[in-house]
Enzyme design. Structure first.
Site, mmCIF file in Angstrom:
data_model
loop_
_atom_site.group_PDB
_atom_site.id
_atom_site.type_symbol
_atom_site.label_atom_id
_atom_site.label_comp_id
_atom_site.label_asym_id
_atom_site.label_seq_id
_atom_site.Cartn_x
_atom_site.Cartn_y
_atom_site.Cartn_z
ATOM 1 N N ARG A 55 34.677 33.884 40.306
ATOM 2 C CA ARG A 55 34.508 33.883 41.780
ATOM 3 C C ARG A 55 34.845 32.526 42.372
ATOM 4 O O ARG A 55 35.566 31.670 41.694
ATOM 5 C CB ARG A 55 33.235 34.134 41.867
ATOM 6 N N ALA A 57 37.356 31.717 46.253
ATOM 7 C CA ALA A 57 38.476 32.248 46.767
ATOM 8 C C ALA A 57 39.872 31.935 45.823
ATOM 9 O O ALA A 57 40.570 32.729 45.524
ATOM 10 C CB ALA A 57 38.502 31.761 48.199
ATOM 11 N N ARG A 100 37.501 42.623 46.150
ATOM 12 C CA ARG A 100 36.651 41.890 47.229
ATOM 13 C C ARG A 100 37.390 41.653 48.480
ATOM 14 O O ARG A 100 38.592 41.351 48.393
ATOM 15 C CB ARG A 100 36.167 40.466 46.626
ATOM 16 N N ASP A 247 36.631 31.104 52.384
ATOM 17 C CA ASP A 247 37.176 32.265 51.832
ATOM 18 C C ASP A 247 38.300 32.728 52.764
ATOM 19 O O ASP A 247 39.106 33.400 52.303
ATOM 20 C CB ASP A 247 36.070 33.353 51.630
ATOM 21 N N ASN A 257 32.925 31.909 54.895
ATOM 22 C CA ASN A 257 32.163 31.186 53.609
ATOM 23 C C ASN A 257 30.923 32.063 53.095
ATOM 24 O O ASN A 257 30.457 32.921 54.142
ATOM 25 C CB ASN A 257 32.169 29.774 53.726
ATOM 26 N N LYS A 258 30.710 31.509 52.172
ATOM 27 C CA LYS A 258 29.389 32.005 51.515
ATOM 28 C C LYS A 258 28.183 32.186 52.683
ATOM 29 O O LYS A 258 27.958 31.306 53.394
ATOM 30 C CB LYS A 258 28.779 31.218 50.236
HETATM 31 O O1 MRU Z 1 30.724 35.190 46.519
HETATM 32 P P1 MRU Z 1 31.696 33.932 45.957
HETATM 33 O O2 MRU Z 1 30.623 33.106 44.818
HETATM 34 O O3 MRU Z 1 32.917 34.171 45.428
HETATM 35 O O4 MRU Z 1 31.760 33.006 47.212
HETATM 36 C C1 MRU Z 1 32.378 31.736 47.028
HETATM 37 C C2 MRU Z 1 32.357 30.982 48.110
HETATM 38 O O5 MRU Z 1 31.742 31.325 49.297
HETATM 39 C C3 MRU Z 1 33.193 29.636 48.220
HETATM 40 O O6 MRU Z 1 32.527 28.794 48.937
HETATM 41 C C4 MRU Z 1 34.600 29.842 48.659
HETATM 42 O O7 MRU Z 1 35.149 31.021 47.865
HETATM 43 C C5 MRU Z 1 35.343 28.714 48.507
HETATM 44 S S1 MRU Z 1 35.644 28.371 46.608
HETATM 45 C C6 MRU Z 1 36.549 27.033 46.338
#
Ligand code: MRU
Length: 359
Positions: A55, A57, A100, A247, A257-258
Site C-alpha cells: 500500500r 501510492a 484501487r 495519493d 490522501n488518507k
Molecule cells: O490506503 P493506503 O494505506 O494505501 O493510503 C496511503 C496514503 O494515504 C499515503 O499517505 C499515500 O499513499 C502516500 S504514501 C507515500
C-alpha cells in the site's frame, strides 16, 4: 556508510533473485509479524494491492510494474503469438489498475510499462527484457525521488521541531526514505532530531501499525496518538509542521490522501501550523483539474466494525461509511514538496511549471 544502511534496510519490495516473482513484506501483518511473500499469479498479485499487503501510492505503482513484468515473463515462456501476448498484457494492466482507484501512481506506472512495450517491436521475449529494465527503473527512480523529497523537506524544519503525520508515507509506502517521513529519517541520519506525533489513522491503523514501527526502528522519537487527539497536541504547542503524503494531487493543488488528512489540515489552520504535502511528481495528475474530479475509494464497513476487535464493536445491522481518502483543499496547504523542489501557491502555476521544466 549510513546511506548504504538505508539503501539495504528500507527495501520492502522487489523481485525474487530469479526474477520470476514479486517479493514483498506483507504490510497487513505488521507490526506483529514480519512475513515476506513471493507472488506470481494474476489474482494473488491483484489481491495484494486490494487488501493492502502492499500500500501507499508510490509503492503500489512500483509493485504493479513488477507484477506486470512477472506476468509477461510467465506468458512469454509459453511462446505465445505476439498479438495475443500484447492483448493479454493490456488486460492484466487493466485488472491491476482497477484494484484501487485513487492513487494515480498505480495507473501511471502501468501506463509507463505498456508504453514501453508498445515502443518495442519484436517478439515477446524481447518485450519481456525491456519490461524488466523498465520496472527496475521505476523502482530505482522512485527511490531517487524520495531521497530528493527528503532533502527539500528537511529545509522546512528546525532541530527539535515536532511534526505531526497521518497514515504512513514512509519507506513501506514508497522507496527508501518514503515521502512524508523522508525528511524525518534523513534528519535522523544527519543528527537533526525531530519529534514525531503519529496519528493512529482509523480505520486501518497505518499510523500505529506502520509509521510508529518504521520510526521506532530508525530510532526516531515517535509518539502515537489517536486521530482525535491531534487538536490537543497542536494546542499544546508541540507541533511546528504537519507532513503528509498524497495519493493524487490535482492541477490546482487539491490533494487526496488518507481519510482524516483534511481534518488535520483544518485543525492546523486553526492553530497556525503549516501543512506540507510530500510526494513525487508521479502523484501529480495534471489531467485532473481539482479535487472534485478525484475518484475516492470506498471500502468495506467491516474494516470499521470488526477488523481490530475481538468482538464486533457495533451491531451487524449498523450501517458504515468507509471512504479510504479525503481531499484537502489547496488553500490549506503551505507547500507541495516534490523531487524537483517545493511548490508554493498558486499551485495552478507552480505545479504546471514542474512539467514545463524539461530538465
Ligand atoms: O490506503 P493506503 O494505506 O494505501 O493510503 C496511503 C496514503 O494515504 C499515503 O499517505 C499515500 O499513499 C502516500 S504514501 C507515500
Amino acid at each position: 556508510m549510513e546511506e548504504t544502511r538505508w539503501k539495504e534496510k528500507n527495501q520492502y519490495l522487489g523481485l525474487t533473485e530469479d526474477g520470476r516473482r514479486v517479493r514483498l513484506l506483507d504490510q497487513s501483518q505488521l507490526p506483529n509479524r514480519e512475513v515476506w511473500l513471493e507472488l506470481e499469479e494474476p489474482e494473488e498479485l491483484a489481491e495484494a494491492i486490494r487488501t493492502l499487503r502492499v500500500r501507499g501510492a508510490p509503492a503500489i505503482g512500483v509493485f504493479a510494474a513488477y507484477a506486470l513484468y512477472v506476468l509477461a515473463r510467465r506468458l512469454a515462456d509459453r511462446a505465445p503469438v505476439e498479438a495475443a501476448f500484447r492483448t493479454r498484457l493490456r488486460e492484466w494492466a487493466a485488472g491491476l489498475a482497477a484494484t484501487r482507484p485513487t492513487a494515480v501512481n498505480l495507473r501511471w506506472a502501468l501506463e509507463r510499462m505498456l508504453a514501453r512495450a508498445d515502443r518495442t517491436a519484436g517478439p515477446p521475449e524481447q518485450i519481456v527484457q525491456v519490461l524488466e529494465r523498465e520496472c527496475r527503473a521505476i523502482h530505482r527512480e522512485d527511490g531517487e525521488m524520495c531521497r530528493r523529497i527528503a532533502e527539500h523537506g528537511l529545509t522546512l524544519v528546525g532541530e527539535g521541531d515536532g511534526i505531526l503525520t497521518h497514515c504512513n508515507a514512509g519507506a513501506l509506502a514508497a522507496s527508501r526514505y518514503g515521502t512524508a517521513l523522508g525528511p524525518i529519517l534523513l534528519g535522523q541520519e544527519r543528527g537533526k532530531k525531530l519529534r514525531v506525533f503519529a496519528d493512529e489513522t482509523r480505520p486501518l491503523l497505518q499510523g500505529g501499525r506502520l509509521t510508529a514501527w518504521e520510526l521506532a526502528r530508525a530510532g526516531v522519537e515517535v509518539t502515537l496518538i489517536c486521530d482525535n487527539m491531534a487538536s490537543m497536541v497542536m494546542k499544546n504547542g508541540w507541533v511546528q509542521a504537519c507532513f503528509v503524503g498524497c495519493d493524487r494531487v490535482a492541477a490546482n493543488g487539491d490533494t487526496a490522501n488518507k481519510i482524516g488528512t483534511s481534518g488535520v489540515a483544518i485543525l492546523a489552520k486553526h492553530y497556525g501550523i503549516p501543512v506540507y504535502v510530500l510526494g513525487p511528481t508521479s502523484t501529480i495528475d495534471m489531467a485532473c483539474p481539482d479535487g472534485d474530479h478525484i475518484p475516492i475509494e470506498e471500502r468495506d464497513g467491516e474494516e470499521i466494525k470488526t477488523m481490530w476487535y475481538e468482538k464486533p464493536m457495533a451491531l451487524p445491522e449498523v450501517k458504515c461509511y468507509n471512504p479510504a481518502f479525503d481531499v484537502t483543499d489547496h488553500e490549506l496547504i503551505a507547500g507541495i514538496v516534490t523531487e524537483k523542489g517545493i511548490c508554493r501557491p498558486p499551485y495552478t502555476k507552480s505545479l504546471k511549471a514542474l512539467f514545463d521544466d524539461k530538465k
